[in-house]
Design a protein around this motif. Structure first.
Motif, PDB file in Angstrom:
ATOM      1  N   THR A 214       4.090  10.610  46.313  1.00  0.00           N
ATOM      2  CA  THR A 214       4.287   9.279  46.903  1.00  0.00           C
ATOM      3  C   THR A 214       5.238   8.415  46.073  1.00  0.00           C
ATOM      4  N   LEU A 215       5.575   8.862  44.865  1.00  0.00           N
ATOM      5  CA  LEU A 215       6.386   8.039  43.958  1.00  0.00           C
ATOM      6  C   LEU A 215       7.867   8.108  44.306  1.00  0.00           C
ATOM      7  N   SER A 216       8.187   7.533  45.433  1.00  0.00           N
ATOM      8  CA  SER A 216       9.578   7.430  45.858  1.00  0.00           C
ATOM      9  C   SER A 216      10.000   5.974  45.792  1.00  0.00           C
ATOM     10  N   VAL A 217      11.225   5.737  45.348  1.00  0.00           N
ATOM     11  CA  VAL A 217      11.735   4.363  45.283  1.00  0.00           C
ATOM     12  C   VAL A 217      12.784   4.122  46.367  1.00  0.00           C
ATOM     13  N   HIS A 218      12.832   5.029  47.361  1.00  0.00           N
ATOM     14  CA  HIS A 218      13.797   4.880  48.449  1.00  0.00           C
ATOM     15  C   HIS A 218      13.498   3.608  49.237  1.00  0.00           C
ATOM     16  N   GLN A 219      14.502   2.770  49.372  1.00  0.00           N
ATOM     17  CA  GLN A 219      14.429   1.529  50.147  1.00  0.00           C
ATOM     18  C   GLN A 219      13.295   0.616  49.670  1.00  0.00           C
ATOM     19  N   CYS A 220      13.083   0.550  48.373  1.00  0.00           N
ATOM     20  CA  CYS A 220      12.118  -0.412  47.855  1.00  0.00           C
ATOM     21  C   CYS A 220      12.641  -0.971  46.541  1.00  0.00           C
ATOM     22  N   ASP A 221      12.121  -2.115  46.170  1.00  0.00           N
ATOM     23  CA  ASP A 221      12.569  -2.811  44.967  1.00  0.00           C
ATOM     24  C   ASP A 221      11.559  -2.726  43.830  1.00  0.00           C
TER      25      ASP A 221
ATOM     26  N   ALA B  89      17.745 -26.317  61.834  1.00  0.00           N
ATOM     27  CA  ALA B  89      17.832 -24.912  61.438  1.00  0.00           C
ATOM     28  C   ALA B  89      16.847 -24.068  62.245  1.00  0.00           C
ATOM     29  N   LYS B  90      17.247 -22.857  62.575  1.00  0.00           N
ATOM     30  CA  LYS B  90      16.374 -21.897  63.248  1.00  0.00           C
ATOM     31  C   LYS B  90      15.964 -20.764  62.311  1.00  0.00           C
ATOM     32  N   THR B  91      16.819 -20.500  61.334  1.00  0.00           N
ATOM     33  CA  THR B  91      16.554 -19.444  60.356  1.00  0.00           C
ATOM     34  C   THR B  91      16.799 -19.995  58.955  1.00  0.00           C
ATOM     35  N   VAL B  92      16.372 -19.246  57.954  1.00  0.00           N
ATOM     36  CA  VAL B  92      16.592 -19.639  56.565  1.00  0.00           C
ATOM     37  C   VAL B  92      16.818 -18.377  55.743  1.00  0.00           C
ATOM     38  N   ALA B  93      17.658 -18.476  54.721  1.00  0.00           N
ATOM     39  CA  ALA B  93      17.923 -17.344  53.835  1.00  0.00           C
ATOM     40  C   ALA B  93      16.869 -17.306  52.742  1.00  0.00           C
ATOM     41  N   VAL B  94      16.281 -16.124  52.554  1.00  0.00           N
ATOM     42  CA  VAL B  94      15.239 -15.958  51.537  1.00  0.00           C
ATOM     43  C   VAL B  94      15.482 -14.653  50.786  1.00  0.00           C
ATOM     44  N   ARG B  95      14.847 -14.549  49.623  1.00  0.00           N
ATOM     45  CA  ARG B  95      14.803 -13.272  48.903  1.00  0.00           C
ATOM     46  C   ARG B  95      13.369 -12.760  49.006  1.00  0.00           C
ATOM     47  N   SER B  96      13.215 -11.583  49.596  1.00  0.00           N
ATOM     48  CA  SER B  96      11.889 -11.028  49.848  1.00  0.00           C
ATOM     49  C   SER B  96      11.894  -9.550  49.486  1.00  0.00           C
ATOM     50  N   PRO B  97      11.567  -9.200  48.225  1.00  0.00           N
ATOM     51  CA  PRO B  97      11.643  -7.803  47.795  1.00  0.00           C
ATOM     52  C   PRO B  97      10.686  -6.897  48.564  1.00  0.00           C
ATOM     53  N   ASN B  98      11.126  -5.669  48.772  1.00  0.00           N
ATOM     54  CA  ASN B  98      10.289  -4.655  49.406  1.00  0.00           C
ATOM     55  C   ASN B  98       9.485  -3.931  48.328  1.00  0.00           C
ATOM     56  N   VAL B  99       8.171  -3.994  48.440  1.00  0.00           N
ATOM     57  CA  VAL B  99       7.280  -3.375  47.459  1.00  0.00           C
ATOM     58  C   VAL B  99       6.464  -2.279  48.142  1.00  0.00           C
ATOM     59  N   ARG B 100       6.450  -1.110  47.515  1.00  0.00           N
ATOM     60  CA  ARG B 100       5.597  -0.008  47.987  1.00  0.00           C
ATOM     61  C   ARG B 100       4.331  -0.022  47.146  1.00  0.00           C
ATOM     62  N   LEU B 101       3.201  -0.198  47.796  1.00  0.00           N
ATOM     63  CA  LEU B 101       1.927  -0.149  47.097  1.00  0.00           C
ATOM     64  C   LEU B 101       1.248   1.172  47.406  1.00  0.00           C
TER      65      LEU B 101
ATOM     66  N   LYS C  21       2.062 -10.523  48.913  1.00  0.00           N
ATOM     67  CA  LYS C  21       2.575 -11.173  50.119  1.00  0.00           C
ATOM     68  C   LYS C  21       2.655 -12.683  49.913  1.00  0.00           C
ATOM     69  N   ALA C  22       1.643 -13.247  49.245  1.00  0.00           N
ATOM     70  CA  ALA C  22       1.653 -14.685  48.978  1.00  0.00           C
ATOM     71  C   ALA C  22       2.787 -15.076  48.044  1.00  0.00           C
ATOM     72  N   ALA C  23       3.275 -14.111  47.255  1.00  0.00           N
ATOM     73  CA  ALA C  23       4.394 -14.375  46.348  1.00  0.00           C
ATOM     74  C   ALA C  23       5.744 -14.164  47.012  1.00  0.00           C
ATOM     75  N   GLY C  24       5.738 -13.810  48.310  1.00  0.00           N
ATOM     76  CA  GLY C  24       6.983 -13.686  49.050  1.00  0.00           C
ATOM     77  C   GLY C  24       7.493 -12.277  49.232  1.00  0.00           C
ATOM     78  N   ALA C  25       6.699 -11.261  48.877  1.00  0.00           N
ATOM     79  CA  ALA C  25       7.142  -9.864  48.996  1.00  0.00           C
ATOM     80  C   ALA C  25       6.784  -9.285  50.358  1.00  0.00           C
ATOM     81  N   CYS C  26       7.570  -8.306  50.787  1.00  0.00           N
ATOM     82  CA  CYS C  26       7.221  -7.477  51.943  1.00  0.00           C
ATOM     83  C   CYS C  26       6.556  -6.217  51.386  1.00  0.00           C
ATOM     84  N   VAL C  27       5.342  -5.929  51.798  1.00  0.00           N
ATOM     85  CA  VAL C  27       4.548  -4.868  51.184  1.00  0.00           C
ATOM     86  C   VAL C  27       4.225  -3.794  52.211  1.00  0.00           C
TER      87      VAL C  27
END
Length: 374
Positions: free
Chosen positions: A214-221, A160-172, A193-199
């Motif tokens: 700053t409280l926008s939820v556009h393109q974040c989970d 394998a070269k890639t793998v499917a993951v779930r990585s939620p986008n979090v706005r901090l 980040k250690a829990a697998g999120a993109c921050v």
């Protein structure tokens, strides 16, 4: 959805707050990432192996590849002559068809065309059989589990070269501290980040208008704010959530972390963490982590059950975070409710004393969530 911010100092129970945040929440869509970017993320179900690993019998040691039947009964006192000279193989090399064992170099004597073995062997000795690593039909990665180095090793072995993951986008949103420090925001970012999120991290001033903008939820989970959740003159995070029409509750029955606030914009959860590291840590594990687990599809967070070496007392009506260290005889409580930086770095695990409990007696087995997964 009802908005339940108390105005009379009554705290919202941790259970009620978490139920509000998890209501209707589903795992994010999977994405494909290169293996070198996958460690720590949560794997999604993948295709299964068509061929076993290894696909053919391979040498586990350097030596002579043989058929065990050809050397049956061989010993140092009664060597068995070989009809054909054996082939030399290096560890990891595929064996020729018919070979089912490998002998070390000094157990076979080869003089010109004449060869003899000084010991017998059972089938499989000195080799790794086809399918012994991973059988055909097994998944390349195990879904719902955080990928570690061993998972990536298996994936690479499978080609394998890639793998499917779930990585939620979090706005901090880092609400500016009065001393200008970003220590807590950086701490929480590392945990997510250690829990697998993109921050992604943004700064906000300590006023309701700046935070609201700053409280926008556009393109974040999920949205996580850090700081400004107290009841001081310069604490405006809960007010910003209210102005945005997102506030569910301000004041959670959790120690430490009782000034936390929660909200939602549409289906996106918002958790406002206090600015003190120990309070943010408690709210992160009690509220943020369960939401990340739902978004990533994590099947289970690892726990270990051990007896308590000391009694833990807790006041009824408020949930308390307890930090524990692993001792030979069990879990040693090192911090209850008020947690120092030394407690945070020395702890091996944490556990929650529910709001309806008075604590746990010494010697009672309790399950604690491990703080170091990888």
């Amino acid at each position: 959805m009802s908005r339940t911010q108390p105005s009379n100092g009554v705290l919202t129970s941790l259970e009620a707050a978490l139920a509000e945040l998890l209501d209707g929440l589903v795992a994010v869509a999977p994405i494909s990432v290169p293996l070198e970017q996958a460690r720590g993320r949560i794997a999604v179900e993948t295709t299964t192996l068509v061929h076993p690993l290894p696909e053919r019998n391979r040498a586990a040691i350097d030596g002579w590849a043989l058929r065990s039947l050809d050397i049956a009964g061989a010993s140092p006192y009664s060597p068995v002559p070989l009809m054909n000279a054996p082939a030399w193989v290096e560890a990891g090399e595929a064996l020729a068809d018919g070979c089912d064992c490998v002998l070390k170099a000094d157990l076979v004597e080869l003089i010109g065309p004449i060869a003899q073995a000084f010991t017998d062997a059972i089938p499989g000795e000195g080799i790794r059989r086809a399918g012994e690593d991973i059988a055909a039909g097994r998944p390349v990665v195990i879904a719902g589990r955080q990928l570690c180095a061993a998972d990536l090793l298996a994936a690479r072995a499978a080609g394998a070269k890639t793998v499917a993951v779930r990585s939620p986008n979090v706005r901090l949103i880092d609400v500016a501290a009065t001393d200008g420090s970003s220590l807590t925001a950086e701490f929480i970012t590392e945990l997510m980040k250690a829990a697998g999120a993109c921050v992604s991290v943004e700064m906000a001033a300590r006023d309701a208008r700046s935070i609201t903008e700053t409280l926008s939820v556009h393109q974040c989970d999920m949205v996580v704010t850090v700081g400004g959740t107290g009841f001081g003159r310069f604490d405006a995070t809960a007010e910003a959530l209210s102005l945005r029409g997102a506030l569910i509750a301000h004041g959670i029955a959790l120690r430490p972390g009782c000034t936390a606030a929660i909200g939602k914009l549409g289906a996106v959860a918002i958790i406002a963490l206090p600015g003190a590291p120990d309070q943010a840590f408690a709210v992160y594990h009690a509220l943020v982590q369960p939401i990340l687990d739902r978004l990533t599809g994590l099947t289970a967070r690892p726990t270990t059950a051990r007896p308590l070496t000391r009694k833990i007392s807790s006041a009824v009506g408020i949930a308390e975070i307890v930090l524990v260290r692993q001792e030979q005889s069990g879990w040693l409580p090192i911090g209850v409710g008020d947690l120092s930086l030394d407690h945070l770095r020395m702890a091996d695990a944490w556990l929650l004393i529910a709001g309806d409990s008075e604590g746990h007696a010494a010697g009672m087995p309790v399950e604690a969530f491990l703080l170091r997964m990888n």
